[in-house]
Design an enzyme around this catalytic site. Structure first.
Site, PDB file in Angstrom:
ATOM      1  CG  ASP A  69      -0.331  -0.335   2.473  1.00  0.00           C
ATOM      2  OD1 ASP A  69       0.758   0.216   2.697  1.00  0.00           O
ATOM      3  OD2 ASP A  69      -0.866  -1.149   3.241  1.00  0.00           O
ATOM      4  CE  LYS A  94      -5.629  -1.471   4.495  1.00  0.00           C
ATOM      5  NZ  LYS A  94      -5.233  -1.686   5.875  1.00  0.00           N
ATOM      6  CG  MET A 123      -3.168   6.608  11.788  1.00  0.00           C
ATOM      7  SD  MET A 123      -4.125   5.096  11.660  1.00  0.00           S
ATOM      8  CE  MET A 123      -3.499   4.130  13.006  1.00  0.00           C
TER       9      MET A 123
HETATM   10  N1  SAH Z   1       2.444   0.108  10.736  1.00  0.00           N
HETATM   11  C1  SAH Z   1       2.859   1.472  10.676  1.00  0.00           C
HETATM   12  C2  SAH Z   1       1.766   2.411  11.111  1.00  0.00           C
HETATM   13  C3  SAH Z   1       0.576   2.417  10.196  1.00  0.00           C
HETATM   14  S1  SAH Z   1      -0.647   3.521  10.701  1.00  0.00           S
HETATM   15  C4  SAH Z   1       4.109   1.653  11.522  1.00  0.00           C
HETATM   16  O1  SAH Z   1       4.497   0.759  12.244  1.00  0.00           O
HETATM   17  O2  SAH Z   1       4.730   2.721  11.426  1.00  0.00           O
HETATM   18  C5  SAH Z   1      -0.280   4.950   9.738  1.00  0.00           C
HETATM   19  C6  SAH Z   1       0.280   6.052  10.599  1.00  0.00           C
HETATM   20  O3  SAH Z   1       1.640   5.803  10.855  1.00  0.00           O
HETATM   21  C7  SAH Z   1       0.250   7.421   9.975  1.00  0.00           C
HETATM   22  O4  SAH Z   1      -1.014   8.042  10.107  1.00  0.00           O
HETATM   23  C8  SAH Z   1       1.295   8.132  10.807  1.00  0.00           C
HETATM   24  O5  SAH Z   1       0.795   8.478  12.067  1.00  0.00           O
HETATM   25  C9  SAH Z   1       2.316   7.027  10.999  1.00  0.00           C
HETATM   26  N2  SAH Z   1       3.372   7.094   9.974  1.00  0.00           N
HETATM   27  C10 SAH Z   1       3.688   6.170   9.077  1.00  0.00           C
HETATM   28  N3  SAH Z   1       4.760   6.539   8.340  1.00  0.00           N
HETATM   29  C11 SAH Z   1       5.131   7.749   8.813  1.00  0.00           C
HETATM   30  C12 SAH Z   1       6.178   8.655   8.498  1.00  0.00           C
HETATM   31  N4  SAH Z   1       7.063   8.413   7.530  1.00  0.00           N
HETATM   32  N5  SAH Z   1       6.273   9.806   9.206  1.00  0.00           N
HETATM   33  C13 SAH Z   1       5.403  10.083  10.194  1.00  0.00           C
HETATM   34  N6  SAH Z   1       4.392   9.261  10.530  1.00  0.00           N
HETATM   35  C14 SAH Z   1       4.266   8.102   9.862  1.00  0.00           C
END
Ligand code: SAH
Length: 514
Positions: free
Chosen positions: A42, A64, A179
């Site tokens: 994704d 998504k 998020m």
């Molecule tokens: N599984 C992922 C999280 C997925 S939920 C993990 O472990 O990081 C998606 C959220 O992750 C986003 O809304 C944000 O809050 C955070 N996120 C993911 N990548 C990011 C990035 N490069 N910089 C800041 N926040 C990030």
């Protein structure tokens, strides 16, 4: 019978891709990506990673969009099960870590229920990565002894926050909220109501670990105001806690010399990676706009004939790094020993070309001070070794005539040419980052050859920047490219000192330091 069926079922790997910076993926993940039959991903997974897959790997984008979660999640489960049942080795790539707000649990349950074997590979989760790349300590002996990962995503059914933030105000320590940008106002209000002080240190890191990373250091009371003013956007992590206050405004990642610059690279698709890598190491955001494509042009008879008589040449002249690379690739297909090459003298148009030749422990005797066909010809003539000498020019289809003409007319040499590749203009309409470039512009656009510059000039109408886009400066790898730009009324902002990738990067660093 059941046993045989099981043997034919492929394995599904639920793999963490890390937060964005490709370097933050695990070795295990890389190995799985490069060997899988199906790659399901994704939008949070870095597109660069997908390039590691086998050429016949099936890529499935299940990105998504908000509000469509349930349907898509069911479909993802079906895709994983169907592909595995067809005997495929499937990698389900997820941003960050698969078990941190990644809905990996649902996929794991579907696989369990369907009797599909699976493995789970952890990844660097966004909170840890953002903290590290923004210099925000998550714990400290005196200021923070617990770390919580929370989600700010509201409960779709109840139209409320899933997490009771007022309770986490009591827990204290360092709160890392995923998020949470859509509900930031509500979150901060609840935390204040729960008893956290308005001056509690708080920070937001958006696009963490990417060249577009941005951060604000603030306080709980000012966070909404500061985030709105700075227009920080998701994906972002919100940090709240005393240890967050130990972070300074600047940090190692954002202090790199090209951080915050957007640089357009126009080299052919298969050649962008090294320049891109060098620029990214210095912190630049690199846009790919290939302007030329290089196609091998192999006249087998001519090549065989040239190689048979190779030892009769007094000089062999290489006019480009591409030409030199392709030449030696073909040469070593025909001969296994460098001694078949012969005792000729070697000239190259510039340093980058000479570097290719030197890799074979061959000495390059002449590189003109300015990298143009005219200068090369004149300096060769000045060696007084051309008269009636056999000279081989290894070249592409462009800029060849000038050199050959001068060697024959003023040098009285007997010149053979070996056309070894063909340079064509690449269609910018299919360039990966064209729309991004048009919308936001860039700080610099880099031309590695006259052909790239000419291609740009010819296709300028398809690259007209939008009103608010940044206008890039034009950068050239050498004299000839600069002349082409100037002849077409484009001002040259930077010319690389010696036509190599390294000197181009250094020039860019010096320019933007100002
Ligand atoms: N599984 C992922 C999280 C997925 S939920 C993990 O472990 O990081 C998606 C959220 O992750 C986003 O809304 C944000 O809050 C955070 N996120 C993911 N990548 C990011 C990035 N490069 N910089 C800041 N926040 C990030």
């Amino acid at each position: 019978m059941a046993e045989i069926e099981k043997e034919n079922v492929g394995t599904v790997f639920l793999v963490g891709a890390g937060p964005g910076d490709v370097g933050l993926i695990t070795q295990k993940a890389i190995e799985l990506i490069s060997t899988c039959d199906v790659l399901v991903f994704d939008h949070l997974a870095n597109a660069e990673l997908r390039k590691r897959a086998k050429s016949d790997c099936e890529h499935i984008d299940v990105g998504k969009s908000p509000g469509r979660h349930t349907v898509v999640q069911e479909e993802i489960g079906k895709i994983l099960v169907n592909r595995a049942r067809a005997g495929k080795r499937v990698v389900r790539l997820k941003g960050g870590d698969p078990f941190v707000f990644g809905r990996c649990a649902e996929e794991m349950i579907v696989l369990d229920q369907s009797n599909i074997p699976y493995e789970i590979v952890p990844g660097v989760t966004a909170a840890l990565a953002c903290a590290a790349y923004a210099g925000i300590p998550l714990s400290h002996r005196e200021y923070g002894s617990s770390i919580s990962f929370l989600t700010g995503h509201e409960d779709v059914e109840k139209e409320s926050l899933r997490v009771d933030f007022a309770k986490f105000a009591e827990v204290g320590g360092t709160l890392c909220i995923y998020m949470g940008m859509g509900t930031l106002n509500e979150i901060t209000k609840k935390l204040l109501k729960g008893g956290l002080a308005p001056d509690k240190p708080a920070a937001i890191v958006s696009h963490g670990t990417l060249p577009t990373q941005r951060k604000i250091i603030s306080t709980l009371g000012n966070l909404v105001k500061d985030a709105t003013r700075e227009d920080l956007k998701a994906p972002a992590i919100i940090f709240i806690g005393n240890s967050v206050g130990l972070s300074g405004e600047k940090n190692w990642f954002e202090n790199r010399p090209l951080f915050g610059t957007r640089i357009v690279v126009t080299r052919p698709v298969n050649q962008t990676s090294r320049l891109k890598l060098l620029l990214e190491k210095k912190g630049a955001e690199v846009l790919e706009l290939p302007l030329i494509k290089i196609l091998p042009q192999e006249d087998r008879n001519l090549i065989a004939e040239t190689f048979t008589g190779i030892a009769t040449y007094g000089w062999v002249i290489f006019t480009s790094a591409n030409g030199a690379k392709e030449f030696f690739k073909l040469f070593f297909k025909a001969f296994s020993d460098i001694r078949s090459f012969g005792p000729m003298r070697i000239a190259c148009v510039g340093e980058a070309t000479a570097d290719v030749v030197r890799k074979f422990n061959l000495e390059v005797e002449l590189i003109p001070k300015r990298s143009t066909a005219e200068d090369l010809a004149q300096e060769l003539v000045a060696t007084n070794s051309l008269d009636s000498a056999n000279v081989l020019v290894v070249a592409g289809n462009r800029n060849r005539e000038v050199l050959v003409g001068l060697l024959e007319s003023i040098g009285h040499a007997i010149v053979d040419t070996l056309p070894i590749y063909q340079t064509d203009f690449a269609d910018v309409l299919t360039a990966p980052d064209r729309s991004d470039f048009i919308e936001k512009g860039a700080d610099a656009i880099v031309f590695a050859s006259s052909s790239a510059a000419l291609s740009y000039i010819e296709q300028e109408d398809d690259l007209v920047l939008s009103k608010n886009a940044k206008k890039p400066i034009y950068c050239s790898f050498g004299t000839q490219t600069s002349e082409t730009l100037q002849e077409n009324e484009l001002t040259v902002g930077i010319e690389a000192a010696d036509s190599t990738l390294e000197s181009m990067v250094e020039s860019l660093v010096n320019y933007f330091k100002k």
